[in-house]
Write a protein that holds these residues in place. Structure first.
Motif, PDB file in Angstrom:
ATOM      1  N   TYR A 179       0.840  -1.214   0.000  1.00  0.00           N
ATOM      2  CA  TYR A 179       0.000   0.000   0.000  1.00  0.00           C
ATOM      3  C   TYR A 179       0.874   1.262   0.000  1.00  0.00           C
ATOM      4  O   TYR A 179       0.618   2.211  -0.752  1.00  0.00           O
ATOM      5  CB  TYR A 179      -0.920  -0.012   1.213  1.00  0.00           C
ATOM      6  N   PHE A 180       1.923   1.247   0.837  1.00  0.00           N
ATOM      7  CA  PHE A 180       2.808   2.409   0.874  1.00  0.00           C
ATOM      8  C   PHE A 180       3.496   2.642  -0.469  1.00  0.00           C
ATOM      9  O   PHE A 180       3.614   3.778  -0.953  1.00  0.00           O
ATOM     10  CB  PHE A 180       3.849   2.209   1.983  1.00  0.00           C
ATOM     11  N   ALA A 181       3.939   1.579  -1.116  1.00  0.00           N
ATOM     12  CA  ALA A 181       4.594   1.707  -2.423  1.00  0.00           C
ATOM     13  C   ALA A 181       3.633   2.243  -3.478  1.00  0.00           C
ATOM     14  O   ALA A 181       3.989   3.103  -4.303  1.00  0.00           O
ATOM     15  CB  ALA A 181       5.162   0.353  -2.848  1.00  0.00           C
ATOM     16  N   ALA A 182       2.379   1.752  -3.452  1.00  0.00           N
ATOM     17  CA  ALA A 182       1.393   2.210  -4.444  1.00  0.00           C
ATOM     18  C   ALA A 182       1.060   3.686  -4.249  1.00  0.00           C
ATOM     19  O   ALA A 182       0.989   4.464  -5.220  1.00  0.00           O
ATOM     20  CB  ALA A 182       0.140   1.346  -4.349  1.00  0.00           C
ATOM     21  N   THR A 183       0.845   4.080  -2.999  1.00  0.00           N
ATOM     22  CA  THR A 183       0.485   5.486  -2.747  1.00  0.00           C
ATOM     23  C   THR A 183       1.649   6.433  -3.035  1.00  0.00           C
ATOM     24  O   THR A 183       1.458   7.540  -3.562  1.00  0.00           O
ATOM     25  CB  THR A 183       0.032   5.666  -1.297  1.00  0.00           C
ATOM     26  N   LEU A 184       2.865   6.036  -2.701  1.00  0.00           N
ATOM     27  CA  LEU A 184       4.025   6.893  -2.964  1.00  0.00           C
ATOM     28  C   LEU A 184       4.266   7.052  -4.466  1.00  0.00           C
ATOM     29  O   LEU A 184       4.582   8.147  -4.949  1.00  0.00           O
ATOM     30  CB  LEU A 184       5.262   6.301  -2.281  1.00  0.00           C
ATOM     31  N   THR A 185       4.105   5.972  -5.205  1.00  0.00           N
ATOM     32  CA  THR A 185       4.274   6.049  -6.666  1.00  0.00           C
ATOM     33  C   THR A 185       3.243   6.988  -7.291  1.00  0.00           C
ATOM     34  O   THR A 185       3.564   7.799  -8.166  1.00  0.00           O
ATOM     35  CB  THR A 185       4.147   4.652  -7.277  1.00  0.00           C
ATOM     36  N   LEU A 186       2.004   6.877  -6.830  1.00  0.00           N
ATOM     37  CA  LEU A 186       0.955   7.751  -7.365  1.00  0.00           C
ATOM     38  C   LEU A 186       1.231   9.219  -7.032  1.00  0.00           C
ATOM     39  O   LEU A 186       1.023  10.109  -7.863  1.00  0.00           O
ATOM     40  CB  LEU A 186      -0.406   7.329  -6.806  1.00  0.00           C
ATOM     41  N   ARG A 187       1.737   9.475  -5.820  1.00  0.00           N
ATOM     42  CA  ARG A 187       2.028  10.866  -5.428  1.00  0.00           C
ATOM     43  C   ARG A 187       3.157  11.461  -6.266  1.00  0.00           C
ATOM     44  O   ARG A 187       3.114  12.646  -6.625  1.00  0.00           O
ATOM     45  CB  ARG A 187       2.416  10.898  -3.937  1.00  0.00           C
ATOM     46  N   LEU A 188       4.147  10.669  -6.599  1.00  0.00           N
ATOM     47  CA  LEU A 188       5.315  11.208  -7.295  1.00  0.00           C
ATOM     48  C   LEU A 188       5.116  11.310  -8.806  1.00  0.00           C
ATOM     49  O   LEU A 188       5.663  12.220  -9.444  1.00  0.00           O
ATOM     50  CB  LEU A 188       6.542  10.332  -6.998  1.00  0.00           C
ATOM     51  N   LYS A 189       4.343  10.418  -9.405  1.00  0.00           N
ATOM     52  CA  LYS A 189       4.271  10.348 -10.862  1.00  0.00           C
ATOM     53  C   LYS A 189       2.964  10.862 -11.459  1.00  0.00           C
ATOM     54  O   LYS A 189       2.947  11.323 -12.607  1.00  0.00           O
ATOM     55  CB  LYS A 189       4.489   8.902 -11.323  1.00  0.00           C
ATOM     56  N   ALA A 190       1.876  10.770 -10.736  1.00  0.00           N
ATOM     57  CA  ALA A 190       0.578  11.155 -11.316  1.00  0.00           C
ATOM     58  C   ALA A 190       0.403  12.670 -11.310  1.00  0.00           C
ATOM     59  O   ALA A 190       0.958  13.378 -10.459  1.00  0.00           O
ATOM     60  CB  ALA A 190      -0.556  10.497 -10.537  1.00  0.00           C
ATOM     61  N   ARG A 191      -0.359  13.157 -12.277  1.00  0.00           N
ATOM     62  CA  ARG A 191      -0.700  14.572 -12.354  1.00  0.00           C
ATOM     63  C   ARG A 191      -2.095  14.825 -11.790  1.00  0.00           C
ATOM     64  O   ARG A 191      -2.975  13.956 -11.917  1.00  0.00           O
ATOM     65  CB  ARG A 191      -0.645  15.063 -13.802  1.00  0.00           C
ATOM     66  N   PRO A 192      -2.305  15.979 -11.173  1.00  0.00           N
ATOM     67  CA  PRO A 192      -3.625  16.246 -10.575  1.00  0.00           C
ATOM     68  C   PRO A 192      -4.729  16.234 -11.629  1.00  0.00           C
ATOM     69  O   PRO A 192      -4.615  16.878 -12.677  1.00  0.00           O
ATOM     70  CB  PRO A 192      -3.462  17.645  -9.974  1.00  0.00           C
ATOM     71  N   ARG A 193      -5.797  15.521 -11.348  1.00  0.00           N
ATOM     72  CA  ARG A 193      -6.980  15.541 -12.196  1.00  0.00           C
ATOM     73  C   ARG A 193      -8.172  15.065 -11.393  1.00  0.00           C
ATOM     74  O   ARG A 193      -8.035  14.342 -10.407  1.00  0.00           O
ATOM     75  CB  ARG A 193      -6.813  14.694 -13.452  1.00  0.00           C
ATOM     76  N   GLN A 194      -9.326  15.461 -11.849  1.00  0.00           N
ATOM     77  CA  GLN A 194     -10.553  15.123 -11.125  1.00  0.00           C
ATOM     78  C   GLN A 194     -10.941  13.667 -11.372  1.00  0.00           C
ATOM     79  O   GLN A 194     -10.613  13.087 -12.411  1.00  0.00           O
ATOM     80  CB  GLN A 194     -11.681  16.039 -11.577  1.00  0.00           C
ATOM     81  N   LEU A 195     -11.603  13.075 -10.382  1.00  0.00           N
ATOM     82  CA  LEU A 195     -12.077  11.709 -10.547  1.00  0.00           C
ATOM     83  C   LEU A 195     -13.111  11.640 -11.663  1.00  0.00           C
ATOM     84  O   LEU A 195     -14.011  12.476 -11.761  1.00  0.00           O
ATOM     85  CB  LEU A 195     -12.688  11.200  -9.238  1.00  0.00           C
ATOM     86  N   SER A 196     -12.989  10.644 -12.500  1.00  0.00           N
ATOM     87  CA  SER A 196     -13.904  10.480 -13.629  1.00  0.00           C
ATOM     88  C   SER A 196     -15.253   9.934 -13.153  1.00  0.00           C
ATOM     89  O   SER A 196     -15.325   9.215 -12.143  1.00  0.00           O
ATOM     90  CB  SER A 196     -13.281   9.527 -14.650  1.00  0.00           C
TER      91      SER A 196
END
Length: 563
Positions: free
Chosen positions: A70-87
């Motif tokens: 869980y920590f690895a998944a959340t950290l990866t999303l924080r570092l690589k994903a760009r802000p956008r609204q939930l579809s």
């Protein structure tokens, strides 16, 4: 399928991560905050599970493995994903955020067997959907979490033989809390998005208004400056720079310019009295003559008790003000003179005709001289009336323009004029071997040339060649314009006369109407030509003589005529 603007809590926040559209700044900040909070929570869970394993080695490491994932998944999303609204539909972002959270917390709750209660953590995905999604999505996520809690309560009731009412009550209270969180957070997010949208619109309107103000100020003919109390110029439009001769300068302090002390005195007086001031001041530039300005001041209100306001200075060139006043007076005088000229024309025609009839029966030489005097003055008065009428009847170029060979036209007009004024020897006409055709009104050209020749005859010496008319290219290297020069060997003009040479009703002698050169200028400008005066040498016989020369510069056409 994309979210409609009505369903979105964040106008401008695109659900497409690759769209490249700009998101609201507050939305980006909150999005990154949620992702950082999820990663922090994952780290806390890892530390917690690691501590449990250290204290109780007999425990299964499965919970620690889940927390690390869980920590690895959340950290990866924080570092690589760009802000956008939930579809509105379940896409990859849903699975990487809400799906991962619900799945992780549910598995941990099941794996721990009730030793540690992880159900409060389910409020995190509900809160995230409420703020980053739409109100409908928030209610749906709260409902999903509530059903999951009831399902877990039912599973516990099957595992135990005791009373399961407590499990159901806990699930109901937690679900109600999730619904409350989803509603309140959704309303707060909608409110925040609306406030930010209004702020962006206000900022855009202010930016547009500022650009319009700058454009208007830059295009004004009056000089405008913003000056601080210590004399520092904070802002100045192009007209102000032109009046002060400071083009290209940025650091301007009025107190440091000795020739600008009068202007600084007006500004100081405005600051001291806290009232608008108006005064005529003289600005002296180094190496230039002084310039008289009309300065008006207005003070801005102070934003702080410790900071004084600014002084806005409006400047006008006194010469331009006087020129506008003079032009208005001359326009009124022209209209009045035209009305008078119309009234004089008919009686003048009757006087001229009656004098001509009387002259036929006069035999006495003295009486004939008196009749000739009446005839001459009547003709002079008729010319003045025509000049006044031409003053208010100068037409613009249009359908009357025609293609003229300037050299041929000048020779014909000069020949007719010299014959009528009995000065064939005095006038000489010269043309270049090739004369370029011009687009001009033939009658207007004739009026210009005759006015210039009449003016030259008035001051010429009457010697052979004392009046010369020359048609040539404006400059040897410029084939786009052609010039008509009318020269006479008259004495140099007084500087005061030269300054007002083309103004109406201005003449150096009482017998002239003062309209000839003014009409020439108006006719030239109406057809795109220009007229100018200069002292120039011309050759009379074997001698070089300096005289007065008027030059009319015409624009040429593409065709060239051979004379």
């Amino acid at each position: 399928m994309t979210a409609t603007p009505e369903a979105s809590s964040w106008p401008g926040a695109s659900p497409d991560a690759d769209s490249g559209k700009e998101h609201p700044l507050e939305f980006e900040r909150i999005w990154r905050g949620f992702m950082a909070a999820r990663a922090t929570l994952g780290l806390v869970l890892v530390v917690l599970q690691a501590s449990i394993l250290v204290l109780a080695p007999q425990q299964s490491p499965s919970a620690l493995v889940i927390c690390v994932a869980y920590f690895a998944a959340t950290l990866t999303l924080r570092l690589k994903a760009r802000p956008r609204q939930l579809s509105p539909t379940f896409d990859s972002l849903w699975l990487r955020t809400v799906g991962v959270d619900v799945l992780t917390f549910s598995v941990l709750q099941w794996a721990q067997g009730g030793a540690i209660n992880y159900t409060p953590l389910l409020a995190l995905p509900v809160l995230m959907v409420s703020i980053l999604g739409t109100p409908l999505q928030a209610i749906a996520s709260a409902a999903g979490v509530t059903l999951l809690l009831f399902g877990y309560a039912g599973w516990l009731s099957l595992q135990t033989s005791g009373d399961f009412t407590g499990y159901v009550l806990q699930a109901a209270l937690t679900g109600a809390g999730c619904f409350a969180i989803s509603f309140i957070a959704s309303q707060m997010a909608t409110r925040l998005a609306s406030v930010e949208l209004r702020a962006k619109r206000s900022q855009l309107a202010a930016t547009v208004q500022q650009q319009v103000n700058q454009l208007v100020i830059a295009s004004l003919t009056d000089g405008i400056m913003v000056v601080s109390e210590n004399g520092q110029v904070l802002l100045a439009n192009p007209a102000a720079h032109a009046l002060l001769d400071t083009q290209g300068q940025t650091d301007i302090n009025l107190k440091q310019r000795l020739g600008w002390s009068a202007l600084m005195d007006v500004i100081n007086s405005s600051f001291n009295s806290q009232r608008p001031q108006q005064a005529s001041v003289d600005i002296r530039h180094q190496g230039h003559t002084k310039r008289s300005l009309l300065a008006r001041t207005q003070l801005t209100s102070a934003q702080d008790d410790n900071v004084s306001g600014l002084c806005v200075v409006f400047m006008q060139d006194q010469r331009e003000i006087e020129a506008r006043i003079r032009a208005e007076k001359l326009a009124g005088m022209g209209r009045m003179s035209a009305a008078v000229a119309h009234e004089i024309r008919n009686p003048l025609a009757a006087i001229t005709q009656a004098n001509a009839l009387l002259s036929e029966d006069l035999q006495d030489p003295g009486q004939r001289r008196l009749a000739d005097m009446v005839q001459q003055n009547a003709r002079r008065l008729e010319r003045i009336v025509k000049d006044v009428l031409h003053l208010v009847q100068v037409p613009t170029s249009g359908d009357t323009d025609q293609l003229l060979d300037l050299a041929t036209a000048a020779q014909r007009i000069g020949r007719d004029w010299s014959s009528q004024n009995h000065c064939i020897d005095e006038l000489s006409v010269h043309t270049d071997s090739v004369a370029t055709s011009v687009l001009f009104d033939a009658e207007h050209l004739r009026r210009i040339v005759i006015n210039l020749l009449d003016n030259a005859l008035r001051y010429a010496s009457r010697a052979a060649g004392s009046i010369q008319m020359h048609v040539a290219m404006a400059t040897p290297s410029n084939a786009t314009s052609i010039a008509l020069h009318v020269w006479s060997d008259g004495a140099a003009l007084d500087p005061s006369v030269e300054q007002h040479l083309f103004e109406p009703f201005f003449s150096s002698e009482s017998r002239s109407s003062g309209l000839g050169l003014y009409i020439c200028r108006e006719l030239c400008e109406s057809h795109g030509a220009t007229i100018a005066y200069d002292r120039r040498e011309r050759k009379i016989g074997d001698q070089r003589v300096t005289g007065n020369e008027f030059t009319v510069t015409f624009k040429t056409t593409n065709s060239t005529l051979m004379p």
